[in-house]
Design an enzyme around this catalytic site. Sequence first.
Site, mmCIF file in Angstrom:
data_model
loop_
_atom_site.group_PDB
_atom_site.id
_atom_site.type_symbol
_atom_site.label_atom_id
_atom_site.label_comp_id
_atom_site.label_asym_id
_atom_site.label_seq_id
_atom_site.Cartn_x
_atom_site.Cartn_y
_atom_site.Cartn_z
ATOM 1 N N ALA A 60 0.788 -1.157 0.003
ATOM 2 C CA ALA A 60 0.041 -0.108 -0.050
ATOM 3 C C ALA A 60 0.711 1.291 0.064
ATOM 4 O O ALA A 60 0.550 2.235 -0.753
ATOM 5 C CB ALA A 60 -0.933 0.091 1.431
ATOM 6 N N TYR A 61 1.878 1.156 0.885
ATOM 7 C CA TYR A 61 2.958 2.536 0.843
ATOM 8 C C TYR A 61 3.744 2.433 -0.415
ATOM 9 O O TYR A 61 3.456 3.749 -1.140
ATOM 10 C CB TYR A 61 3.871 2.229 2.000
ATOM 11 C CG TYR A 61 4.603 3.144 2.158
ATOM 12 C CD1 TYR A 61 4.164 4.565 2.792
ATOM 13 C CD2 TYR A 61 6.329 3.217 2.212
ATOM 14 C CE1 TYR A 61 5.212 5.548 3.234
ATOM 15 C CE2 TYR A 61 7.018 4.184 2.535
ATOM 16 C CZ TYR A 61 6.330 5.334 3.044
ATOM 17 O OH TYR A 61 7.561 6.330 3.266
ATOM 18 N N ALA A 62 4.080 1.772 -1.010
ATOM 19 C CA ALA A 62 4.941 1.529 -2.262
ATOM 20 C C ALA A 62 3.964 2.086 -3.169
ATOM 21 O O ALA A 62 4.569 2.971 -4.237
ATOM 22 C CB ALA A 62 5.493 0.125 -2.434
#
Length: 251
Positions: free
Chosen positions: A153-155
């Site tokens: 999700a962050y990437a």
Amino acid sequence: MGKLQDKVVIITGGAGGIGSGMAKAMVKEGAIVTIVDLNEETGKAMEKELQKISPKSMFLQANLIDRANLHKIIDTVVEKYGKLDVLVNNAHASKQATIEDTTQADLDLSFDTGFYPTFYLMQAALPHLKETKGNIINFASGAGIAGHETQGAYAAAKEAIRGISRVAANEWGRFGINVNLISPIANSPGVQAWAKAQPEYYEAVKNKIPMGRFGDVEDDIGRVAVFLASEDSQYITGQTLMVDGGSIMLH
């Protein structure tokens, strides 16, 4: 006269960690900094610290998830100071999970605190940055560039930020606005807590950094932000600067 003398700067997530390091580095170079953060207690404390050097600097409490009100951040700063020179989109929250276990809520958290505020604040800031031939500094991550496990999700949000930053660099270069990214590794409070909780894993990661240490939020990350906000970087745009001690070498 500092490198950023009287430049008006907005830094999201500026109350702590990398955000506070950039704020301190910038006020020492003469900038007037508005730190935007959700946490009122840490925000007020950082405001007092910054005002010892730059009395006009201030803290602005805001929830970046509230998309409809993001333009008010820009409006408030421009009304107070009469201009905007630099926008730093640093704030971002996320949860770690494998792709298999990532939920819609996980994706929403990452995009709602990272990508969407970056996008809409850039959009709202554009008319004012045209006037000052200003600078935008966005944040990338090795999690997206290298594809770190459990960081889906962050990437995804970080790479979306990289994509829109390159588009903006192409579209806005004609206005004298440059748009760049920092991809850091820093000894932030979160990393310090992780070092105490998992010292062996921390040491293993640190030992893989060619320069053998995590970056200092002010002296290492903050000073690069000063460079990108200054006239020294006026012919650099659309670039991701790896401020990570050599951990990832782009080619």
